[in-house]
Design an enzyme around this catalytic site. Sequence first.
Site, PDB file in Angstrom:
ATOM      1  N   ILE A   1      68.901   8.974 -23.696  1.00  0.00           N
ATOM      2  CA  ILE A   1      68.843   8.313 -22.496  1.00  0.00           C
ATOM      3  C   ILE A   1      68.920   9.364 -21.537  1.00  0.00           C
ATOM      4  CG2 ILE A   1      69.552   6.458 -21.124  1.00  0.00           C
ATOM      5  CD1 ILE A   1      68.402   5.340 -23.588  1.00  0.00           C
TER       6      ILE A   1
ATOM      7  N   LYS B   1      67.499  11.340 -12.130  1.00  0.00           N
ATOM      8  CA  LYS B   1      68.554  12.484 -11.643  1.00  0.00           C
ATOM      9  C   LYS B   1      68.281  13.719 -12.138  1.00  0.00           C
ATOM     10  CE  LYS B   1      71.794   9.250  -9.572  1.00  0.00           C
ATOM     11  NZ  LYS B   1      70.980   8.002  -9.793  1.00  0.00           N
TER      12      LYS B   1
ATOM     13  N   VAL C   1      75.929   0.788  -7.490  1.00  0.00           N
ATOM     14  CA  VAL C   1      75.939   0.107  -5.951  1.00  0.00           C
ATOM     15  C   VAL C   1      76.045  -1.289  -6.034  1.00  0.00           C
ATOM     16  CG1 VAL C   1      73.493   0.361  -5.955  1.00  0.00           C
ATOM     17  CG2 VAL C   1      74.930   0.613  -3.894  1.00  0.00           C
TER      18      VAL C   1
END
Length: 610
Positions: A406, A410, A457
């Site tokens: 995985i 980023k 977030v």
Amino acid sequence: MQTLPLQDTRRMRGLGLDLGLWIAAAPAAFVLSGGLSDWQTALAYTAVSAVLKAVLLSQSDLTRHYVHFFSTSGIRGLLRTVALGEAMLLVGLLLLRALGLGALPITVPLTEGLLALAFLLGIRFLHRVQTEQKYHKASAGQRTLILGAGAAGQLLAREMLRQPNSVLRPVGFLDDDVQKQGQLIVGLPVLGSIRGNIGAHAQAVGAERIVIALPSVKGENIRLIHDEAKETGLGVQIMPSLSELLVHRPQIPQLRDVNLADLLRRPPSQLVHKEIGAYLTGQTVLITGAGGSIGSELARQVARYEPGQIVLFGRGENSIFAIQQELLEAYPNVPQTAIIGDVRHAQHMRILFERFRPQVVLHAAAHKHVPLMEDSPSEAIYNNVIGTRILTALCLEFGVRRYVNISSDKAVNPTSVMGSSKRLAEMIISVAAQSAAPDQAFMSVRFGNVLGSRGSVVPTFIRQIEAGGPVTITDQRMTRYFMTIPEASRLVLQAGALAGNGKVYVLKMGNPVKIVDLARDLIKLSGRDIAIKETGIRRGEKLYEELLTDREKVDETSHEEIFEARLETPDPEWLEAELSRLESYAREEDYVHVREQIRRMIPESHLGAQ
């Protein structure tokens, strides 16, 4: 003896009733036309016309209105059918007159048509009144307006009406299908279209609650519908999305409050289950990081394909215990073992492989928090790089047939230690793939943020809202790619089925979403007035995430939501030497040289100095 389905039985009853009423209109027309004195002729006319009426009715769809609804479109269809039949009979009578074979009153077909319409419309009106009375007396729950009169909305309404003690009582539908508007479905009126009319229709029927029953509608449209529904001041709930229904397959969809995933909803991923099952069913599947958001969902998804055994591996004993207990309850026939450990411990990992001999490895163990890894770069290297190198070497040695790592968006042009560590993990697996046997396939899957993962977030925003605010964002311009955890996990398994050895797959993430828009959506869903505060970009963060570098290109795969990145594979000897140097700096906690070494290994990185 085989019985007809209920729907067909009702249609046959309706057909018989319609035919009987239309046939009865013939002798009545003779009486009104003064022609019943010649009863033999009247009987012959009635018998011959009955055959024509039976053919016309059987070819029409008029009887469906006994089952579902009857309104303007049904009336038009009825008029067409009756008019056609009577016109054909009138032409027949005129031909007989011209040939001198009969002198039936021409007024008979005309009178018969008017009587037939009166009989057929009357029985439908009575059916509608009876149905409405039956349904509207069925429950004394909250008056509920259902948005969506399709299969999902109908299923929901029927279930509400079937339960005498239901807390919700449907009073009508709204639907954008003009063919349904103004009609009666399961005894309830379709009042009109959805957009721009919710408030007015809710007030007209005295609605106390609104339910969105549109499981296949995209998130952007759900957002607009939800915003309009909330303006009514009524409670708003939603049926699960189609992707949720496909996974959980409830007999009756459960209502819940609207959440952020509904507003970002995308069409459900089309999986090729046969291909996924081909490499999972009957196999021993090792999942690292199995207690995390992605790892635990992978475990749930894998269990559906009846593996020979699932090995749940991770460091957090509480999270590993939780997913173990969940699987024991949901999939008691799937053997599973939970092991507490760390991918960085080479000897422990070797013992694990010797004991279980996994054929499939799904590697989800990783540090993922960008700001935390900026302050602890050695930990990112230990876990995400060294741990991956240990695991990859064991996969080669023990002949693991499918190894899926995985990765993250980023890893593209990384500006952080975390992102750089994920790119290095991709490089490790691509190099190892060169040494894989023909029946082995090692690959990475790269995707963006997942909604609701721990520490992400969305949970942070929810916690801030519950505390009364403010909701903090780093920059108004910041965007991210988002995907739900189940959707990402399903596509990871599908990517594993592609079996591209050495490949880096990129999931189709849709359009990037502004973080400030997520915050506004969550605040709106909460129904509270919460301020948003901008705090400034943190170290290692990007304004905009990318799924590919400028130099990278993608090729299509056999799956429309999975692409293959064209990446250069580093030289194995060079990579091994550079990784050894990086590991040495990390063990010495030499953060300055760790960053310098990362920049040397990943030229496209934009990693700042310590």
